[in-house]
Motif scaffolding. Structure first.
Motif, PDB file in Angstrom:
ATOM      1  N   PHE A  59     -19.692   4.366  18.580  1.00 47.32           N
ATOM      2  CA  PHE A  59     -19.326   5.530  17.578  1.00 47.32           C
ATOM      3  C   PHE A  59     -17.973   5.408  17.323  1.00 47.32           C
ATOM      4  O   PHE A  59     -17.020   5.038  17.860  1.00 47.32           O
ATOM      5  N   SER A  60     -17.571   5.715  15.925  1.00 42.50           N
ATOM      6  CA  SER A  60     -16.202   5.820  15.335  1.00 42.50           C
ATOM      7  C   SER A  60     -15.756   7.001  14.912  1.00 42.50           C
ATOM      8  O   SER A  60     -14.660   7.427  14.804  1.00 42.50           O
ATOM      9  N   PHE A  98     -20.457   4.896  25.469  1.00 43.13           N
ATOM     10  CA  PHE A  98     -19.378   5.488  24.593  1.00 43.13           C
ATOM     11  C   PHE A  98     -18.336   6.213  25.589  1.00 43.13           C
ATOM     12  O   PHE A  98     -17.307   6.363  25.552  1.00 43.13           O
ATOM     13  N   ALA A  99     -19.202   6.878  26.707  1.00 49.35           N
ATOM     14  CA  ALA A  99     -18.488   7.452  27.743  1.00 49.35           C
ATOM     15  C   ALA A  99     -17.599   6.533  28.559  1.00 49.35           C
ATOM     16  O   ALA A  99     -16.318   6.714  28.594  1.00 49.35           O
ATOM     17  N   GLY A 123     -12.973   6.016  28.782  1.00 49.23           N
ATOM     18  CA  GLY A 123     -12.442   5.854  30.142  1.00 49.23           C
ATOM     19  C   GLY A 123     -12.950   6.747  31.176  1.00 49.23           C
ATOM     20  O   GLY A 123     -12.547   7.099  32.176  1.00 49.23           O
ATOM     21  N   LYS A 124     -14.241   7.267  30.945  1.00 50.06           N
ATOM     22  CA  LYS A 124     -15.043   7.966  31.917  1.00 50.06           C
ATOM     23  C   LYS A 124     -16.056   7.342  32.762  1.00 50.06           C
ATOM     24  O   LYS A 124     -16.441   6.261  32.362  1.00 50.06           O
ATOM     25  N   THR A 125     -16.746   7.897  33.665  1.00 45.10           N
ATOM     26  CA  THR A 125     -17.659   7.606  34.433  1.00 45.10           C
ATOM     27  C   THR A 125     -18.754   8.356  34.296  1.00 45.10           C
ATOM     28  O   THR A 125     -18.855   9.635  34.412  1.00 45.10           O
ATOM     29  N   LEU A 169     -29.576   6.593  24.609  1.00 50.33           N
ATOM     30  CA  LEU A 169     -28.950   6.712  26.229  1.00 50.33           C
ATOM     31  C   LEU A 169     -27.970   5.410  26.506  1.00 50.33           C
ATOM     32  O   LEU A 169     -26.826   6.000  26.748  1.00 50.33           O
ATOM     33  N   ALA A 170     -28.312   4.277  26.092  1.00 57.21           N
ATOM     34  CA  ALA A 170     -27.446   3.150  26.548  1.00 57.21           C
ATOM     35  C   ALA A 170     -26.138   3.128  25.814  1.00 57.21           C
ATOM     36  O   ALA A 170     -24.831   3.106  25.949  1.00 57.21           O
TER      37      ALA A 170
END
Length: 276
Positions: free
Chosen positions: A2-3, A165-166, A170-172, A159-160
């Motif tokens: 996603f951009s 994207f998350a 920089g998120k877990t 889902l993947a």
């Protein structure tokens, strides 16, 4: 990947998510049905981005990535929309139905809900396989976790893509079941509800309830100070939604109703269980 991302709802979480995405180099279309709230949100996020720019000249190019979008019909070029309106199922269903009408069929629709039924949101659209939960935590720029919540028919590729994207942010991400409260809020709000009940009993002040958890259980912040940070109106909405799904142990007590009715919503109003 996603951009360009739409965020619907320019409150605390909508602003925080917008800031995080812009800082990650993504184009963000921020929308709110209130023109005043949208204008204030754009100003607030722009100020935060400017402070970051003052410290890091490489961030200077981010300002033009945040776009004010007064009308949802203008959002036709996004690959992902994140709904961040108040925690009321009927309101979110209306938003999802409108996003479904406005966005291209390929777009993914995500909710920042902290615990409402993803399938009920998906049923408001003609693309349930492209709907899921994407629960950020406040403040989104600092909190490392995102709960990713697939619905019953969410496509595995969607889902993947959202998990990736998350990670790009920089998120877990953790994938959690579509159950009331998911994981974090199911645990957290049981504690907050009990802390409020203790205050409501009239024998232990809020300060001592928080001290008990901070000093006795090594919590970095007490449950009532955390409730003030979240916003007591938001806490009330979440507890009421959890009651319907998980039972009366989440029932908000009288003191919480009273504070919200009086407009004492925590940090954002200057007073809640504590004064600010």
């Amino acid at each position: 990947m996603f951009s360009t991302v739409a965020i619907v709802g320019a409150g605390t979480m909508g602003q925080g998510i917008a800031q995080l995405l812009v800082e990650s180099g993504l184009t963000v279309r921020l929308h709110d049905r209130s023109a005043e709230a949208l204008s204030q949100a754009i100003d607030a996020v722009t100020r935060r981005l400017q402070r970051r720019t003052d410290m890091d000249t490489s961030a200077a190019a981010t300002a033009n990535l945040l776009l004010s979008t007064p009308c949802l019909a203008q959002i036709t070029d996004v690959e992902l929309a994140i709904e961040a309106v108040p925690e009321r199922l009927e309101l979110k269903q209306v938003v999802f139905a409108e996003l479904d009408r406005c966005l291209p069929a390929s777009a993914v629709l995500a909710s920042n809900t902290s615990g409402l039924d993803i399938d009920k949101l998906a049923d408001s659209t003609t693309r349930p396989e492209r709907v899921l939960g994407l629960h950020f935590f406040n403040p989104p720029s600092l909190m490392p976790l995102i709960e990713v919540v697939p619905g019953a028919v969410t496509d595995s590729a969607v889902l993947a893509a959202v998990q990736a994207f998350a990670e790009q942010l920089g998120k877990t991400p953790i994938t959690v079941a579509n159950r009331p409260g998911f994981v974090v809020n199911r645990l957290l709000f049981a504690m907050i509800a009990e802390a409020v009940r203790i205050v409501d009993e009239g024998e232990t002040p809020a300060q001592d309830v928080d001290r008990a958890l901070c000093l006795g259980a090594s919590h970095p912040i007490g449950p009532l100070a955390l409730a003030d940070f979240i916003g007591l109106d938001v806490v009330l909405d979440i507890l009421q939604s959890l009651v319907s799904g998980l039972g009366t142990r989440y029932e908000p007590s009288a003191v919480l109703h009273e504070l919200v009715t009086q407009g004492h919503l925590g940090r954002k109003s200057g007073r809640g269980f504590f004064s600010y």
